[in-house]
Scaffold this active site. Structure first.
Site, PDB file in Angstrom:
ATOM      1  N   GLY A  46     -20.195   7.115   5.203  1.00 58.09           N
ATOM      2  CA  GLY A  46     -19.607   7.071   3.827  1.00 58.09           C
ATOM      3  C   GLY A  46     -20.369   6.933   2.272  1.00 58.09           C
ATOM      4  N   LYS A  57       1.301  -0.701  -0.020  1.00 57.52           N
ATOM      5  CA  LYS A  57      -0.313   0.335   0.349  1.00 57.52           C
ATOM      6  C   LYS A  57       0.790   1.112   0.320  1.00 57.52           C
ATOM      7  CE  LYS A  57      -4.382   1.267   0.509  1.00 57.52           C
ATOM      8  NZ  LYS A  57      -5.495   0.335   0.346  1.00 57.52           N
ATOM      9  N   GLY A  77     -19.737   7.538  -0.505  1.00 56.03           N
ATOM     10  CA  GLY A  77     -18.290   7.956  -1.629  1.00 56.03           C
ATOM     11  C   GLY A  77     -18.387   7.037  -2.548  1.00 56.03           C
ATOM     12  N   VAL A 136     -17.382   3.857  -2.299  1.00 57.19           N
ATOM     13  CA  VAL A 136     -17.919   2.274  -2.092  1.00 57.19           C
ATOM     14  C   VAL A 136     -19.214   2.539  -1.392  1.00 57.19           C
ATOM     15  CG1 VAL A 136     -17.738   0.446  -1.477  1.00 57.19           C
ATOM     16  CG2 VAL A 136     -15.782   0.891  -2.328  1.00 57.19           C
TER      17      VAL A 136
HETATM   18  P1  NAD Z   1     -14.807   7.486  -1.765  1.00 58.00           P
HETATM   19  O1  NAD Z   1     -13.362   9.095  -0.998  1.00 58.00           O
HETATM   20  O2  NAD Z   1     -15.561   7.900  -2.887  1.00 58.00           O
HETATM   21  O3  NAD Z   1     -15.698   8.138  -0.262  1.00 58.00           O
HETATM   22  C1  NAD Z   1     -15.406   8.045   0.966  1.00 58.00           C
HETATM   23  C2  NAD Z   1     -17.031   8.903   1.830  1.00 58.00           C
HETATM   24  O4  NAD Z   1     -16.519   8.544   3.255  1.00 58.00           O
HETATM   25  C3  NAD Z   1     -16.501  10.309   1.070  1.00 58.00           C
HETATM   26  O5  NAD Z   1     -17.740  10.839   0.337  1.00 58.00           O
HETATM   27  C4  NAD Z   1     -16.557  11.325   2.318  1.00 58.00           C
HETATM   28  O6  NAD Z   1     -16.427  12.697   2.623  1.00 58.00           O
HETATM   29  C5  NAD Z   1     -16.527  10.099   3.564  1.00 58.00           C
HETATM   30  N1  NAD Z   1     -16.181   9.992   5.199  1.00 58.00           N
HETATM   31  C6  NAD Z   1     -14.883  10.161   5.030  1.00 58.00           C
HETATM   32  N2  NAD Z   1     -14.757  10.076   6.735  1.00 58.00           N
HETATM   33  C7  NAD Z   1     -16.299  10.195   7.670  1.00 58.00           C
HETATM   34  C8  NAD Z   1     -16.591   9.922   8.380  1.00 58.00           C
HETATM   35  N3  NAD Z   1     -15.806   9.821   9.073  1.00 58.00           N
HETATM   36  N4  NAD Z   1     -17.661   9.959   8.435  1.00 58.00           N
HETATM   37  C9  NAD Z   1     -18.728  10.031   7.057  1.00 58.00           C
HETATM   38  N5  NAD Z   1     -18.611   9.656   6.400  1.00 58.00           N
HETATM   39  C10 NAD Z   1     -17.096  10.330   6.104  1.00 58.00           C
HETATM   40  O7  NAD Z   1     -14.086   6.493  -0.918  1.00 58.00           O
HETATM   41  P2  NAD Z   1     -14.011   4.818  -1.433  1.00 58.00           P
HETATM   42  O8  NAD Z   1     -13.590   5.070  -2.585  1.00 58.00           O
HETATM   43  O9  NAD Z   1     -15.685   5.050  -1.308  1.00 58.00           O
HETATM   44  O10 NAD Z   1     -13.534   4.023  -0.139  1.00 58.00           O
HETATM   45  C11 NAD Z   1     -14.429   3.771   1.003  1.00 58.00           C
HETATM   46  C12 NAD Z   1     -13.703   3.023   1.582  1.00 58.00           C
HETATM   47  O11 NAD Z   1     -13.718   1.783   0.967  1.00 58.00           O
HETATM   48  C13 NAD Z   1     -11.798   3.216   1.910  1.00 58.00           C
HETATM   49  O12 NAD Z   1     -11.590   2.479   4.081  1.00 58.00           O
HETATM   50  C14 NAD Z   1     -11.587   2.866   1.178  1.00 58.00           C
HETATM   51  O13 NAD Z   1      -9.763   2.283   1.530  1.00 58.00           O
HETATM   52  C15 NAD Z   1     -12.173   1.413   1.445  1.00 58.00           C
HETATM   53  N6  NAD Z   1     -12.272   0.452   0.030  1.00 58.00           N
HETATM   54  C16 NAD Z   1     -12.258   0.721  -0.792  1.00 58.00           C
HETATM   55  C17 NAD Z   1     -11.436   0.262  -2.060  1.00 58.00           C
HETATM   56  C18 NAD Z   1     -12.145   0.981  -3.625  1.00 58.00           C
HETATM   57  O14 NAD Z   1     -12.598   0.043  -4.607  1.00 58.00           O
HETATM   58  N7  NAD Z   1     -12.339   2.237  -3.755  1.00 58.00           N
HETATM   59  C19 NAD Z   1     -11.641  -1.084  -2.300  1.00 58.00           C
HETATM   60  C20 NAD Z   1     -11.989  -1.351  -1.349  1.00 58.00           C
HETATM   61  C21 NAD Z   1     -11.618  -0.633  -0.024  1.00 58.00           C
END
Ligand code: NAD
Length: 355
Positions: free
Chosen positions: A183, A81, A185, A187
């Site tokens: 969250g 990572k 976003g 995912v």
């Molecule tokens: P993203 O940036 O698209 O979305 C994250 C969202 O969480 C954002 O809208 C942000 O404003 C919100 N957020 C941050 N802190 C917060 C809190 N304390 N309370 C509420 N909302 C909060 O990211 P993503 O790609 O959706 O990833 C989300 C999680 O999933 C992360 O932990 C990431 O490591 C994990 N993940 C993502 C993927 C992927 O394919 N994108 C794969 C595996 C794991």
């Protein structure tokens, strides 16, 4: 900053690199936890950390999570990572992405990167101009590119939530099942859409309140303030933001019989998996339920390196296997009177030669 090898998050990582490029302002950590099954693979996070020690902690924890995730997903990849330490304004420049690409190239393929929080397909394309050890590239109609891992992760998490509802609540339908999504976003938003299509009742929260409100309006759910989502009485609490939310305080707040979501490193410490089990909460180990994205970008990467056309049906089938893997873990946990997180860790450690 204390030395990383005395940190409780250091777990015999094979390699930890500090990358600094004065000209572009890039500062990053690249951590390779295990290369037992293949090159360290895992996304790059672009985030503002108030303290560099927190960035190091993230790199160490996330790279170990990737070793476990890749092993449990049956991928021929180790765990790695990268975290880029953004400034407060989160300025990201082409020069910074180029310098980061050069740093990855200098690792000679021992680390393969992709998107994580704060990084986009366009960033991956910029990095790809400097190194071939990158995946999650924008689709260009060649058929060998899977692009953004987010939708595959969302789909895998959705299938995992459905399985958790079956195993934990004995329900074979999501209709009327109340899911609190932290969250919204890539995912969490994708997950919410899948859940809504199956008639689930949604409560949504994001630190970007407008984002959660927009999605709630679109899907017919309710938006609540970000600091209230862990107190919601519901069937499933689904963490899809940042990690370490399941600590003593966080778990004490939960009023849900199931925790299943896509965020990485949800457990603040390993013993918090035991705390969840003691409270009778069914937990879906994060690195098992959220493997959809790494499955997709690894398939894309391997197809490109081997000169094959990506067969997306094979990727979908691999993501479809996530619920069965979760069910196997829950069954073993039940039989051994152990927490699912412990059972999954033991399985993963065995697979990476550290059993
Ligand atoms: P993203 O940036 O698209 O979305 C994250 C969202 O969480 C954002 O809208 C942000 O404003 C919100 N957020 C941050 N802190 C917060 C809190 N304390 N309370 C509420 N909302 C909060 O990211 P993503 O790609 O959706 O990833 C989300 C999680 O999933 C992360 O932990 C990431 O490591 C994990 N993940 C993502 C993927 C992927 O394919 N994108 C794969 C595996 C794991």
């Amino acid at each position: 900053m204390t030395a990383f090898w005395t940190s409780p998050d250091f777990d015999e990582h094979e390699r930890v690199e500090l990358v600094h490029d004065r000209a572009s302002g890039l500062t990053a950590f690249v951590a390779i936890h295990s290369s037992h099954l293949g090159p360290g693979a895992g996304g790059t996070r672009f985030w503002h950390y108030p303290d560099p020690a927190m960035a190091m902690r993230d790199a160490l924890r996330l790279s170990r999570g990737m070793s476990y995730k890749n092993a449990m997903a049956g991928l021929p990849m180790g765990g790695g990572k990268a975290v880029i330490l953004a400034n407060v304004a989160r300025d990201k420049t082409p020069a910074m992405m180029a310098a980061f690409g050069d740093a990855i190239e200098a690792l000679c393929g021992t680390y393969v990167t992709a998107e994580d929080v704060g990084m986009s397909e366009a960033d991956m394309a910029a990095i790809a101009a400097r190194t071939s050890y990158v995946t999650g590239l924008p689709a260009q109609g060649t058929g060998d590119r899977g692009g953004d891992p987010g939708p595959h992760t969302s789909r895998g998490v959705f299938l995992g939530v459905r399985e958790a509802v079956r195993v934990g609540l004995g329900k074979h339908s999501l209709s009327g099942v109340h899911v609190a999504v932290q969250g919204t976003g890539s995912v969490g938003g994708g997950l919410a859409r899948h859940l809504a299509s199956q008639g689930a009742r949604l409560t949504l929260a994001d630190i970007d309140a407008a984002r959660a409100e927009r999605l709630a309006a679109e899907l017919g759910g309710e938006a609540v303030p970000a600091d209230a989502i862990m107190d919601i009485e519901c069937d499933v609490f689904s963490p899809n933001a940042l990690g370490a939310i399941l600590d003593d305080e966080g778990i004490a707040r939960l009023r849900a019989p199931v925790v299943a979501g896509g965020a990485n490193n949800q457990l603040a410490r390993a013993h918090h998996g035991d705390t969840l089990a003691e409270r009778g909460i069914l937990y879906a180990p994060d690195y098992v339920i959220n493997a959809g994205g790494i499955i997709a970008v690894t398939h894309e990467y391997l197809a490109r390196r081997e000169g094959r056309t990506l067969d997306i049906a094979i990727t979908h089938a691999a993501v479809d296997a996530i619920p069965a893997r979760l069910a196997e873990i829950w069954e073993a946990a039940h039989a051994k009177h152990a927490a699912p997180s412990r059972v999954a860790d033991a399985m993963a450690q065995q697979l990476i030669g550290r059993g």
